[in-house]
Write an enzyme that holds these catalytic residues in place. Structure first.
Site, PDB file in Angstrom:
ATOM      1  N   HIS A 136      -8.070  -2.121  -1.590  1.00 27.46           N
ATOM      2  CA  HIS A 136      -9.206  -1.660  -1.840  1.00 27.46           C
ATOM      3  C   HIS A 136      -9.991  -2.640  -1.484  1.00 27.46           C
ATOM      4  O   HIS A 136      -9.425  -3.436  -0.783  1.00 27.46           O
ATOM      5  CB  HIS A 136      -9.024  -2.148  -3.908  1.00 27.46           C
ATOM      6  CG  HIS A 136     -10.512  -1.590  -4.501  1.00 27.46           C
ATOM      7  ND1 HIS A 136     -11.353  -2.367  -4.690  1.00 27.46           N
ATOM      8  CD2 HIS A 136     -10.501  -0.425  -5.363  1.00 27.46           C
ATOM      9  CE1 HIS A 136     -12.499  -2.072  -5.650  1.00 27.46           C
ATOM     10  NE2 HIS A 136     -12.062  -0.910  -6.119  1.00 27.46           N
ATOM     11  N   ASP A 213      -2.727  -8.009  -5.497  1.00 29.51           N
ATOM     12  CA  ASP A 213      -3.392  -7.330  -6.440  1.00 29.51           C
ATOM     13  C   ASP A 213      -2.847  -7.164  -7.340  1.00 29.51           C
ATOM     14  O   ASP A 213      -2.457  -5.741  -7.242  1.00 29.51           O
ATOM     15  CB  ASP A 213      -4.587  -7.324  -5.724  1.00 29.51           C
ATOM     16  CG  ASP A 213      -5.783  -6.110  -6.659  1.00 29.51           C
ATOM     17  OD1 ASP A 213      -5.617  -6.016  -7.368  1.00 29.51           O
ATOM     18  OD2 ASP A 213      -6.237  -5.302  -5.971  1.00 29.51           O
ATOM     19  N   GLN A 216      -4.078  -2.564 -10.717  1.00 24.00           N
ATOM     20  CA  GLN A 216      -3.541  -1.028 -11.126  1.00 24.00           C
ATOM     21  C   GLN A 216      -1.817  -1.042 -11.184  1.00 24.00           C
ATOM     22  O   GLN A 216      -1.187  -0.120 -11.156  1.00 24.00           O
ATOM     23  CB  GLN A 216      -3.607  -0.084 -10.024  1.00 24.00           C
ATOM     24  CG  GLN A 216      -4.925  -0.221  -9.370  1.00 24.00           C
ATOM     25  CD  GLN A 216      -5.689   0.612 -10.488  1.00 24.00           C
ATOM     26  OE1 GLN A 216      -5.094   1.520 -10.958  1.00 24.00           O
ATOM     27  NE2 GLN A 216      -7.225   0.878 -10.208  1.00 24.00           N
ATOM     28  N   LYS A 239      -8.784  -2.193 -17.147  1.00 21.30           N
ATOM     29  CA  LYS A 239      -7.667  -1.536 -17.109  1.00 21.30           C
ATOM     30  C   LYS A 239      -6.651  -1.969 -17.796  1.00 21.30           C
ATOM     31  O   LYS A 239      -5.766  -0.880 -17.637  1.00 21.30           O
ATOM     32  CB  LYS A 239      -7.875  -1.200 -16.164  1.00 21.30           C
ATOM     33  CG  LYS A 239      -8.600  -0.944 -14.327  1.00 21.30           C
ATOM     34  CD  LYS A 239      -7.528  -1.433 -12.362  1.00 21.30           C
ATOM     35  CE  LYS A 239      -9.295  -1.412 -12.153  1.00 21.30           C
ATOM     36  NZ  LYS A 239     -10.457  -0.691 -12.067  1.00 21.30           N
ATOM     37  N   CYS A 377     -13.180   3.434  -3.601  1.00 18.99           N
ATOM     38  CA  CYS A 377     -13.476   2.010  -3.050  1.00 18.99           C
ATOM     39  C   CYS A 377     -12.252   2.006  -2.326  1.00 18.99           C
ATOM     40  O   CYS A 377     -11.621   0.696  -1.868  1.00 18.99           O
ATOM     41  CB  CYS A 377     -13.919   0.519  -3.792  1.00 18.99           C
ATOM     42  SG  CYS A 377     -15.190   1.458  -5.134  1.00 18.99           S
TER      43      CYS A 377
END
Length: 419
Positions: A136, A213, A216, A239, A377
């Site tokens: 991202h 990261d 997700q 999220k 993104c």
């Protein structure tokens, strides 16, 4: 920490999805066109259950005050609730201590905190930072900025046509100048689940710290940062069925102790004179100013809600749903699916014939189907596949096989319009 391999079919649901859907008032909405809402944009933001909404309202109604410095009852209640949320997040990630949990505004903020705090102290001219082609923008731009400032170099791990990171190329990128690695756990654009266990092992074998990261990931699968042994891990509240404006940075205490603060101001200090400032202990050293108190408390509630359902059960349902939706969408004529890695989270990205993704998204909306369209993104991913963007359906545990059918039925209607 890899997701299961997709296996097509429509198995018996592993969750009581209808009961869980009742926890989410927004899912009962009817679209202005009279169609029931099929919310398939969870990769951008998931919805909040009533329990989390109620916790926000309770704080604003009965506990609202600033934290840590007040001696009155409301401040003490707010402080206790805020720190309890930190403890809940510690348990959610299985961090060693709540000292290792820093509240941020989102993952972007967390990555910038590490890029500045770690980068200022440990990255110099000629040093190298490794990321992947799946990232991202939030895990690209901060490192580019740091490289420009320090004269360092960004190295990028390539991916193959399935959207899978080439691990042999990853290992080849390590040199004596490699000082940091920052990689996504799950691709937001393609759903690829990276082999982060192996990536951490290789990075540490070269004596290099690594950040993951997890924006997700944490809503789709269990994450144990002690077992993973990463140095930093970040995720975001909106999220994980929580509110916007709140994120989490996990960092090993040994690194947080050595890093410089990203922002200066109230609560990140122990003492201030015009000659010298003494910083607070971790994690408060990195939480300057009044934090997003209500959002942090609600995030703690959301983490407990998800833990109560069980991430293994969530993963099983989402994998079955993704396999079913993938099989049905792939059967449509002219469809091209992007992101066919063996290990995926609940993301289905595709191109519908020659119809631009934005047009597809607009027409899906007429049928009450909410998806994301564009480059997500992650422009380098789109450049890799030579497309402007994709239609992205991203699933949560409250999504149903019937909603996948609604997606396919709407796509068929769109194909007829452009026939």
């Amino acid at each position: 920490m890899n997701a299961p391999v997709l296996s097509p079919g429509k198995p018996t649901a592993s969750l009581d999805v209808e009961r869980l859907r009742a926890d989410f008032p927004i899912l009962a909405n009817v679209h202005p066109h009279g169609k029931p809402l099929a919310y398939l944009d969870n990769g951008a933001s998931s919805q909040m259950p009533q329990r989390v909404i109620d916790r926000l309202v309770r704080y604003q109604t009965h506990e609202h005050a600033n934290i840590h410095r007040g001696v009155h009852t409301l401040s003490e209640r707010a402080t206790a609730a805020y720190e309890e949320a930190r403890h809940r997040v510690q348990g959610f990630l299985n961090a060693l201590s709540d000292r290792e949990i820093v509240f941020t505004s989102n993952v972007t903020d967390a990555i910038n905190l590490v890029a500045h705090g770690f980068g200022r102290a440990f990255i110099g001219e000629g040093d190298e930072i490794i990321i992947t082609h799946l990232e991202h923008h939030a895990n690209i731009v901060p490192w580019q900025m740091l490289c420009e400032e320090k004269g360092a170099k960004l190295r990028v791990v390539p991916i193959d046509d399935t959207g899978t990171v080439l691990m042999d190329e990853y290992e080849k990128l390590f040199t004596p100048r490699t000082k940091f690695v920052s990689v996504t756990h799950v691709s937001n654009a393609l759903g690829t689940v990276n082999p982060v266990d192996e990536m951490v092992r290789i990075s540490h074998a070269h004596g290099v710290p690594i950040m993951i990261d997890g924006a997700q990931a944490v809503q789709h699968m269990p994450v144990d940062v002690q077992a993973l042994d990463c140095d930093f891990y970040a995720f975001t509240g909106h999220k994980l069925y929580g509110p916007t404006g709140i994120g989490v940075l996990y960092g090993k205490a040994e690194w947080l102790e050595r890093m410089k603060p990203f922002r200066g101001g109230g609560d990140m200090i122990l003492s201030v004179t015009f000659e010298k400032t003494t910083y607070n202990v971790i994690p408060f050293k990195f939480e300057a100013g009044t934090p997003p108190i209500a959002q942090a408390i609600a995030l703690g509630e959301a983490a407990e809600y998800v833990r109560g359902i069980g991430l293994e059960a969530i993963a099983a349902h989402e994998q079955a749903l993704l396999a079913y939706a993938t099989e049905r969408v792939a059967a449509l004529p002219g469809v091209r699916i992007y992101g066919t890695a063996r290990h995926k989270a609940a993301v289905l990205s595709f191109y519908l014939g020659e119809v631009h993704p934005h047009d597809v998204g607009t027409l899906l909306n007429e049928d009450g189907v909410a998806v994301r369209t564009g480059h997500h993104c992650a422009q380098p991913v789109m450049q890799r596949f030579r497309i402007p963007g994709t239609v992205r359906a991203s699933f949560a545990f409250y999504n149903t096989f019937e909603e996948a059918d609604a997606l396919v039925d709407s796509l068929r209607r769109i194909q007829k319009l452009f026939a």
